[in-house]
Design an enzyme around this catalytic site. Structure first.
Site, mmCIF file in Angstrom:
data_model
loop_
_atom_site.group_PDB
_atom_site.id
_atom_site.type_symbol
_atom_site.label_atom_id
_atom_site.label_comp_id
_atom_site.label_asym_id
_atom_site.label_seq_id
_atom_site.Cartn_x
_atom_site.Cartn_y
_atom_site.Cartn_z
ATOM 1 N N GLU A 75 0.809 -1.218 0.000
ATOM 2 C CA GLU A 75 0.000 0.000 0.000
ATOM 3 C C GLU A 75 0.843 1.268 0.000
ATOM 4 O OE1 GLU A 75 -0.539 -2.592 1.966
ATOM 5 O OE2 GLU A 75 -2.611 -3.258 1.673
ATOM 6 N N PHE A 137 -11.421 -7.555 13.994
ATOM 7 C CA PHE A 137 -10.358 -8.003 13.101
ATOM 8 C C PHE A 137 -10.018 -6.901 12.089
ATOM 9 C CE2 PHE A 137 -9.104 -10.247 9.117
ATOM 10 C CZ PHE A 137 -7.850 -10.659 9.559
ATOM 11 N N GLN A 138 -8.767 -6.567 12.000
ATOM 12 C CA GLN A 138 -8.249 -5.540 11.083
ATOM 13 C C GLN A 138 -8.886 -4.175 11.299
ATOM 14 O OE1 GLN A 138 -8.292 -7.264 7.087
ATOM 15 N NE2 GLN A 138 -6.208 -7.995 7.446
ATOM 16 N N LYS A 187 -17.614 -1.162 6.140
ATOM 17 C CA LYS A 187 -18.059 -2.137 5.149
ATOM 18 C C LYS A 187 -19.578 -2.126 4.960
ATOM 19 C CE LYS A 187 -16.962 -6.802 3.595
ATOM 20 N NZ LYS A 187 -16.163 -8.011 3.874
ATOM 21 N N MET A 498 24.060 8.948 2.070
ATOM 22 C CA MET A 498 23.887 10.247 2.682
ATOM 23 C C MET A 498 24.182 10.172 4.181
ATOM 24 S SD MET A 498 23.400 13.283 2.013
ATOM 25 C CE MET A 498 22.374 13.942 0.725
HETATM 26 C C1 LIG Z 1 12.226 5.679 5.119
HETATM 27 C C2 LIG Z 1 13.491 6.351 5.472
HETATM 28 N N1 LIG Z 1 14.306 5.795 6.391
HETATM 29 C C3 LIG Z 1 15.484 6.412 6.715
HETATM 30 C C4 LIG Z 1 15.843 7.582 6.129
HETATM 31 C C5 LIG Z 1 17.135 8.285 6.529
HETATM 32 N N2 LIG Z 1 18.036 8.393 5.358
HETATM 33 C C6 LIG Z 1 18.152 9.513 4.628
HETATM 34 S S1 LIG Z 1 19.177 9.365 3.333
HETATM 35 C C7 LIG Z 1 19.533 7.781 3.737
HETATM 36 C C8 LIG Z 1 20.472 6.996 2.899
HETATM 37 C C9 LIG Z 1 19.878 6.612 1.604
HETATM 38 O O1 LIG Z 1 20.660 5.598 1.031
HETATM 39 P P1 LIG Z 1 20.505 5.198 -0.470
HETATM 40 O O2 LIG Z 1 19.084 5.075 -0.826
HETATM 41 O O3 LIG Z 1 21.375 4.035 -0.755
HETATM 42 O O4 LIG Z 1 21.027 6.482 -1.240
HETATM 43 P P2 LIG Z 1 22.478 7.146 -1.280
HETATM 44 O O5 LIG Z 1 22.509 8.203 -0.234
HETATM 45 O O6 LIG Z 1 23.488 6.079 -1.031
HETATM 46 O O7 LIG Z 1 22.527 7.703 -2.652
HETATM 47 C C10 LIG Z 1 18.847 7.396 4.894
HETATM 48 C C11 LIG Z 1 18.970 6.074 5.552
HETATM 49 C C12 LIG Z 1 14.940 8.127 5.177
HETATM 50 N N3 LIG Z 1 15.178 9.278 4.554
HETATM 51 N N4 LIG Z 1 13.798 7.485 4.858
#
Ligand SMILES: Cc1ncc(C[n+]2csc(CCOP(=O)(O)OP(=O)(O)O)c2C)c(N)n1
Lengths: 588, 226
Positions: A75, A137-138, A187, A498
């Site tokens: 979803e 449920f749900q 529902k 990042m």
């Molecule tokens: C759902 C979610 N969880 C954690 C984060 C924290 N976060 C921001 S950037 C990042 C790294 C992203 O890694 P990747 O997708 O491999 O991209 P890269 O920076 O390596 O290009 C994280 C963990 C986030 N933005 N969203």
């Protein structure tokens, strides 16, 4: 792209017989049919969702509808796909989920749409009214859970009114400053008999926005613009959502005022125009940030001054008075005090101000200065042949290999920044990303929604990170099943990059939980899903592989093994001053 | 959907929140403070907090109270009290809120409230507004005569008097209630229940913008105007 419902061949034949005459609609007989009729009345073409017990009656009504339903793998994917659909089409996207886990799985996508002011209608199943509150449920308190992340949500109480409620929710999602709305559908309400045809979809009386700005305020702002020595336009996502790119472009060019955009505002002004300084903020261009730092009059249109844009508020645009045009009065002076507040629709107010200006500001020197900054702080990266592949290079090649109006979606992380920095955007609604919430995993489901919303000859590219891709990779099954022409470019650094960049910069290099060196082979995984898979390690292979993947008429995934040490620059450290950006690690 | 042709301009609704006109707005110089406001470098960096009484006319949608309470907690507005009750118009309620915030905070609270779908109109009440609070006080019943005397002094009523406790009701502004509570302390206060302010604008001023006094049976026109 053919619809799968068995009823559609029939419907198509009818349409072919007499395309002008609308086929006579069968009368509504149940709450569910009223729900679907409300969507049809508003011209909804597509919906994204996942089946389930409490939403089954609504799906049953969808069986006989021409609305294209795309079954997603999760979803969250449905919400993101609907969100991206709305960004590309500039009308609310629709997603469906069952009660409980279905509804809670939508939450991230709804919150994402809320932060980015994307029109979205979520329809959720709910346990029958007489079981609500019994922990059935749900069962989940869906309106309770989503109240803080929706423009408004509704608990449908009656089959006779449910159609109108859905129409109102859809209209509200797209009205003024767009945003997500939700209708929770018990529902029994969707199963109950009714013959109430939904009336015209209108937003509630209590929410009507103001479109035309106060004339006295417009005059005053116009005078300020005339007198400015270093005027700067700041275009936010509101320019695109307000369908005001034409007015915005005419305004900037007519008065020769340099333009900076926000990240959601990318595409509002062509990035290859001399007046354009690209986007400002934490990873924005040096020249955009210099311009913000030195402008004496910032004319901000449709932006909420997010902290990723402003850095520390006390050092933001320190020399500038601010003209703020926004359709949402609550955005005026929320984060940055507006010296000249103009509440109204972006396009209308820009025209109003334009009419009120007698003489364009005299800003030759300022424009020259902005040009100098462009030369002084160019967007650049090193590409010696012996170095591992640079992600920026990959982005540039992808840009070259695709059409001018290609749509780019992204995950969240370094790759998102490189995509935004090194792709040259010229059209609105071609940059589809998760800005406000920063949701990893947004890219692939967004590409699906964008593909379905886009013109057939528009390319759709998802630039993803390895970490982000893994978060919603299951949606590849949907792209394969629906035969969607999407190119996924994974900028794979085997890091959640990042985070690693911040750990290196601010946590003395302790790379706690940032390594993803257990990454799967994405090319093989793509093939396992039934998509085309490619792997690229070297510069020489980039162009050829990109060409092949873009040409392939279906979903393809290129796993680019990029330099794992590459970082995103420029960078304004969080809370810092925009004018003090680091161009290398040593400057942090 | 939000595209608006220029020639349609005249047909568009114009009753949004306008914002103050040029001469009503300060034009300070200097740097911004942490709230994004330009400040006189000499002046205080942080705006002072003050108490404001907000009145909101709302539709009695399910969950309206939790939406408003949720808005306050989510946006970290400092809320002191909130009262709610029906009005003369069917399906409308009035919510009176006391918040303690800086001027920009109060402005934000008003605007964010106005954005909620069930909110028909919202406004801040002037200092001269009629405002009152109700309090119930339960004190030890050892000295009923004296308790009665203090209750009379503050125009209160005795609601319950038993062998061990006496419960009285008082209404009035905050100062009066505070003074009364102080006066009752000598008897030993067992329990207190305060409602927080409820308020109306004085005279023929409208309590919320667009509300027409004296036409209570006509539904209020939604206006989010200032
Ligand atoms: C759902 C979610 N969880 C954690 C984060 C924290 N976060 C921001 S950037 C990042 C790294 C992203 O890694 P990747 O997708 O491999 O991209 P890269 O920076 O390596 O290009 C994280 C963990 C986030 N933005 N969203």
């Amino acid at each position: 792209m053919s619809k799968q419902a068995p009823s559609s061949p029939n419907a198509t034949t009818e349409a072919e017989v007499d395309p002008d005459e609308e086929a006579e609609q069968a009368p509504v007989t149940t709450g569910s049919e009223a729900v679907i009729r409300a969507l049809e009345n508003e011209g909804v073409e597509a919906a994204f969702g996942v089946q389930g017990g409490a939403i089954m009656p609504v799906y049953d009504a969808l069986y006989h509808s021409d609305i294209r339903h795309v079954t997603m793998a999760h979803e969250q994917g449905a919400a993101h796909a609907a969100d991206a659909f709305s960004v590309v089409r500039n009308e609310p996207g629709v997603c469906l989920a069952t009660s409980g886990p279905g509804a809670t799985n939508l939450v991230t996508g709804i919150a994402d749409a809320n932060m980015d002011s994307d029109g979205l209608l979520a329809l959720t199943g709910q346990v029958p009214s007489d079981m609500v509150g019994s922990d059935a449920f749900q069962e989940t308190d869906t309106t309770g859970v989503t109240a803080p992340i929706t423009k408004h949500n509704y608990f449908a109480s009656d089959a006779d009114t449910v159609g109108d409620t859905v129409g109102e929710a859809l209209a509200l999602a797209g009205e003024g400053r767009p945003g997500p709305t939700l209708v929770d559908l018990p529902k029994n309400v969707t199963l109950d008999e009714t013959d109430a045809e939904p009336g015209p979809a209108e937003p509630p009386e209590t929410t009507r926005p103001q479109y035309v700005a106060d004339e006295e305020n417009v005059e005053e702002a116009a005078e300020a613009i005339e007198a400015a020595e270093r005027p700067l336009l700041l275009f936010g996502g509101g320019v695109i959502k307000g369908d005001a790119t034409e007015q915005a472009r005419a305004f900037a060019r007519g008065h020769e005022i340099p333009v900076v955009t926000t990240m959601p505002g990318i595409g509002s002004f062509p990035e290859d125009d001399d007046l354009c300084l690209s986007w400002a903020g934490m990873h924005g261009t040096g020249y955009a940030n210099m311009a913000i730092t030195h402008t004496d009059l910032l004319i901000a249109v449709g932006t909420r001054f997010d902290d990723r844009l402003t850095g520390g508020i006390d050092t933001f645009a320190p020399e500038a008075e601010v003209v703020h045009i926004d359709i949402d009065p609550a955005e005026i002076s929320k984060n940055v005090h507006a010296d000249y507040p103009l509440v109204g629709d972006a396009g209308i107010v820009l025209d109003q101000v334009d009419d009120a200006i007698d003489a364009s500001p005299d800003a030759d020197e300022w424009r020259e200065q902005c040009q100098t900054w462009k030369d002084e702080y160019p967007m650049d990266y090193a590409t010696p042949d012996d170095e591992p592949l640079k992600p920026q290079f990959v982005v540039e090649i992808l840009d070259e290999a695709t059409g001018d109006d290609a749509i780019v979606t992204s995950g969240v992380g370094q790759h998102q920044m490189w995509a935004a920095q090194y792709w040259t955007f010229t059209e609105p609604r071609t940059w589809v990303s998760s800005h406000g919430l920063g949701t990893m995993g947004y890219g692939l489901p967004a590409a699906i929604g964008a593909r379905i919303a886009a013109d057939d000859d528009q390319d759709v590219v998802c630039i993803d990170g390895d970490g982000s891709f893994l978060m919603t990779i299951q949606e590849l099954s949907v792209a394969v099943r629906e035969e969607l022409d999407i190119t996924v470019a994974v900028l794979n650094n085997e890091y959640i990059g990042m985070v690693r960049q911040w750990q290196d910069a601010f946590f003395e290099g302790r790379r706690m939980a940032a390594e993803y060196n257990w990454c799967p082979e994405f090319d093989m995984l793509a093939e396992a899903f039934g998509a085309r898979g490619f792997r690229v390690d070297d510069y020489d292979e980039v162009a050829e592989t990109v060409e092949e993947a873009v040409a392939y008429d279906g979903p393809s995934v290129i796993d680019f093994h990029i330099d794992p040490a590459e970082n995103v620059y420029p960078m304004v450290p969080s809370g810092g001053a925009n004018g003090q950006f680091a161009l290398t690690e040593d400057q942090l | 959907m939000s595209s608006q042709e220029n020639d349609e301009t005249d047909d568009l609704p114009k009753h949004g929140l306008k914002g103050p006109s040029p001469d009503e707005r300060p034009h300070p110089e200097g740097r911004r403070n942490s709230q994004g406001i330009r400040i006189d470098p000499e002046a205080e960096a942080e705006p002072e907090q003050r108490r404001a009484v907000l009145s909101a006319l709302v539709e009695d949608d399910p969950g309206v109270l939790s939406r408003i309470a949720g808005l306050f907690s989510r946006r970290q507005f400092n809320i002191e009290s909130l009262t709610v009750g029906p009005t003369t118009v069917e399906n409308h309620s009035r919510i009176t809120m006391v918040i303690e915030e800086s001027d920009p905070g109060i402005d934000q609270a008003e605007k964010q409230l106005a954005k909620l779908k069930p909110v028909i109109a919202v406004g801040e009440l002037d200092d001269d507004a009629v405002r009152t609070e109700l309090v119930l006080l339960k004190v030890e019943g050892d000295e009923p005569d004296k308790v009665h005397a203090v209750t009379e002094m503050y125009d209160g009523q005795t609601l319950d008097a038993g062998p061990r406790t006496i419960t009285v009701q008082l209404t009035g502004d905050e100062q009066k209630i505070d003074d009364a509570i102080d006066a009752f302390r000598q008897f030993g206060i067992i329990e207190i229940a305060r409602t927080g302010y409820t308020a109306l604008a004085r005279g023929d001023q409208a309590t919320v913008p667009g509300e027409k006094p004296g036409t209570a049976d006509e539904p209020t026109q939604p206006t989010n105007a200032q």
